[in-house]
Enzyme design. Structure first.
Site, PDB file in Angstrom:
ATOM      1  N   ASN A  10       0.848  -1.181   0.000  1.00 31.49           N
ATOM      2  CA  ASN A  10       0.000   0.000   0.000  1.00 31.49           C
ATOM      3  C   ASN A  10       0.891   1.241   0.000  1.00 31.49           C
ATOM      4  O   ASN A  10       1.477   1.592   1.017  1.00 31.49           O
ATOM      5  CB  ASN A  10      -0.916  -0.009   1.234  1.00 31.49           C
ATOM      6  CG  ASN A  10      -1.827   1.200   1.290  1.00 31.49           C
ATOM      7  OD1 ASN A  10      -1.947   1.945   0.322  1.00 31.49           O
ATOM      8  ND2 ASN A  10      -2.479   1.392   2.424  1.00 31.49           N
ATOM      9  N   LYS A  12      -0.017   4.256  -0.241  1.00 25.33           N
ATOM     10  CA  LYS A  12      -0.712   5.410   0.349  1.00 25.33           C
ATOM     11  C   LYS A  12      -0.513   6.623  -0.578  1.00 25.33           C
ATOM     12  O   LYS A  12      -0.545   6.457  -1.798  1.00 25.33           O
ATOM     13  CB  LYS A  12      -0.245   5.639   1.781  1.00 25.33           C
ATOM     14  CG  LYS A  12      -0.420   4.373   2.637  1.00 25.33           C
ATOM     15  CD  LYS A  12      -0.140   4.591   4.095  1.00 25.33           C
ATOM     16  CE  LYS A  12      -0.318   3.283   4.857  1.00 25.33           C
ATOM     17  NZ  LYS A  12      -0.142   3.454   6.311  1.00 25.33           N
ATOM     18  N   HIS A  95      -9.422   0.597   5.157  1.00 27.57           N
ATOM     19  CA  HIS A  95      -8.157   0.866   5.827  1.00 27.57           C
ATOM     20  C   HIS A  95      -8.393   1.799   7.012  1.00 27.57           C
ATOM     21  O   HIS A  95      -9.267   2.674   6.968  1.00 27.57           O
ATOM     22  CB  HIS A  95      -7.168   1.495   4.842  1.00 27.57           C
ATOM     23  CG  HIS A  95      -5.773   1.540   5.349  1.00 27.57           C
ATOM     24  ND1 HIS A  95      -5.335   2.516   6.220  1.00 27.57           N
ATOM     25  CD2 HIS A  95      -4.705   0.717   5.138  1.00 27.57           C
ATOM     26  CE1 HIS A  95      -4.066   2.304   6.513  1.00 27.57           C
ATOM     27  NE2 HIS A  95      -3.656   1.220   5.867  1.00 27.57           N
ATOM     28  N   GLU A  97      -6.930   4.302   8.042  1.00 26.92           N
ATOM     29  CA  GLU A  97      -6.844   5.732   7.735  1.00 26.92           C
ATOM     30  C   GLU A  97      -8.130   6.237   7.106  1.00 26.92           C
ATOM     31  O   GLU A  97      -8.522   7.390   7.328  1.00 26.92           O
ATOM     32  CB  GLU A  97      -5.636   5.984   6.828  1.00 26.92           C
ATOM     33  CG  GLU A  97      -4.317   5.784   7.563  1.00 26.92           C
ATOM     34  CD  GLU A  97      -3.123   5.563   6.668  1.00 26.92           C
ATOM     35  OE1 GLU A  97      -2.026   5.319   7.211  1.00 26.92           O
ATOM     36  OE2 GLU A  97      -3.283   5.616   5.432  1.00 26.92           O
ATOM     37  N   GLU A 167      -4.967  -5.305  10.595  1.00 27.62           N
ATOM     38  CA  GLU A 167      -3.971  -4.270  10.826  1.00 27.62           C
ATOM     39  C   GLU A 167      -4.260  -3.568  12.150  1.00 27.62           C
ATOM     40  O   GLU A 167      -5.104  -2.671  12.203  1.00 27.62           O
ATOM     41  CB  GLU A 167      -3.999  -3.235   9.701  1.00 27.62           C
ATOM     42  CG  GLU A 167      -3.566  -3.775   8.352  1.00 27.62           C
ATOM     43  CD  GLU A 167      -3.237  -2.651   7.389  1.00 27.62           C
ATOM     44  OE1 GLU A 167      -2.088  -2.596   6.927  1.00 27.62           O
ATOM     45  OE2 GLU A 167      -4.113  -1.829   7.113  1.00 27.62           O
ATOM     46  N   GLY A 173       2.514   2.401  10.833  1.00 20.14           N
ATOM     47  CA  GLY A 173       3.360   3.576  10.702  1.00 20.14           C
ATOM     48  C   GLY A 173       4.062   3.993  11.982  1.00 20.14           C
ATOM     49  O   GLY A 173       4.671   5.060  12.043  1.00 20.14           O
ATOM     50  N   SER A 213       3.571  -1.973  10.082  1.00 17.57           N
ATOM     51  CA  SER A 213       5.026  -1.782  10.167  1.00 17.57           C
ATOM     52  C   SER A 213       5.804  -3.059   9.846  1.00 17.57           C
ATOM     53  O   SER A 213       6.842  -3.335  10.453  1.00 17.57           O
ATOM     54  CB  SER A 213       5.413  -1.247  11.550  1.00 17.57           C
ATOM     55  OG  SER A 213       4.816   0.011  11.796  1.00 17.57           O
TER      56      SER A 213
END
Length: 251
Positions: A10, A12, A95, A97, A167, A173, A213
């Site tokens: 991904n 992003k 996701h 985010e 996730e 991150g 990560s």
């Protein structure tokens, strides 16, 4: 039932330039991939069509999001019909985010999933808990609720075209990675829940991948866990070590 390992990258909202994009693609095109995993990358939507022409055919493309409608007055959106027409096979949905920064609910993610499946797309369906939820021992409660919205809309057959990406939000991150034991525990519980909520075939055949990560250093031990069927990689997908991750099962 054998489940082919799955490696998703991904990107992003990266990279910032076409030159940087081309450098990443050049690395992937020249890499020796051992074929042990299905490899899919999700660049920004602007890059999907150019990469169709330049990316090696062994690596598939995914969009990072889509709308529920096929067309209409939805400025800034991309539709499942457009992705299907462009022959983009995968789309990432749910996701963290999108859920946190853009306030997407589990019901909306489920509706997007249903719409994308109806157009023949395959889904990377993301779920996961925050640090606060994990510390409150609500990991499975949260993940089940995120799955339930889709389970209530979809048929058992639909799950053949869904890869679940677990996730933990606290690991995305941050440089923090769930231990192999922590990840395996959640993956096994999610697989058991699929068996309870849908059926045993869906539970045994659905790929459940880990994201948070993941690096070339951490992927080996994680990949050895019986219920971890691959990875959704963030920052490392922009680096040469993504090839190491993609080849981890053949190492």
């Amino acid at each position: 039932m054998a489940r082919k390992f799955f490696i998703g990258g991904n990107f992003k909202m990266n990279p910032a330039t076409a030159a940087a994009r081309d450098a990443i693609v050049d690395t992937l095109n020249k890499a020796q991939l051992d074929g042990s995993a299905e490899v899919v990358i999700a660049p920004p939507a602007l890059y999907l069509l150019p990469l169709q022409q330049t990316l090696r055919k062994e690596i598939a493309l995914a969009a990072q999001n889509c709308h529920t409608n096929d067309s209409g007055a939805f400025t800034g959106e991309i539709s499942p019909a457009q992705l299907a027409d462009a022959r983009i096979p995968y789309v990432i949905l749910g996701h963290s985010e999108r859920r946190t920064l853009f306030a997407e609910t589990s019901d909306l993610v489920a509706q997007k999933t249903q719409a994308a499946l109806a157009k023949g797309l395959k889904i990377i369906f993301c779920i996961g808990e925050t640090l606060e939820e994990r510390e409150a021992n609500k990991t499975l409660e949260v993940c089940r609720a995120q799955l339930d919205a889709a389970i209530n809309l979809l048929s058992p057959a639909d799950w053949a075209n869904i890869v679940i990406a677990y996730e933990p939000v606290w690991a995305i991150g941050t440089g923090k990675v769930a231990t192999p034991q922590q990840a395996q525990e959640v993956h096994a519980a999610l697989r058991a829940y699929l068996g309870e909520a849908i059926d045993a075939n869906v539970a045994s055949s659905t790929r459940i991948i880990y994201g948070g990560s993941v690096t070339g250093a951490s992927c080996g031990e994680l990949s050895s866990q019986p219920d971890i069927d691959g990875f959704l990689v963030g920052g490392a997908s922009l680096k040469p070590e993504f090839v190491t991750i993609a080849n981890v099962k053949g190492a």
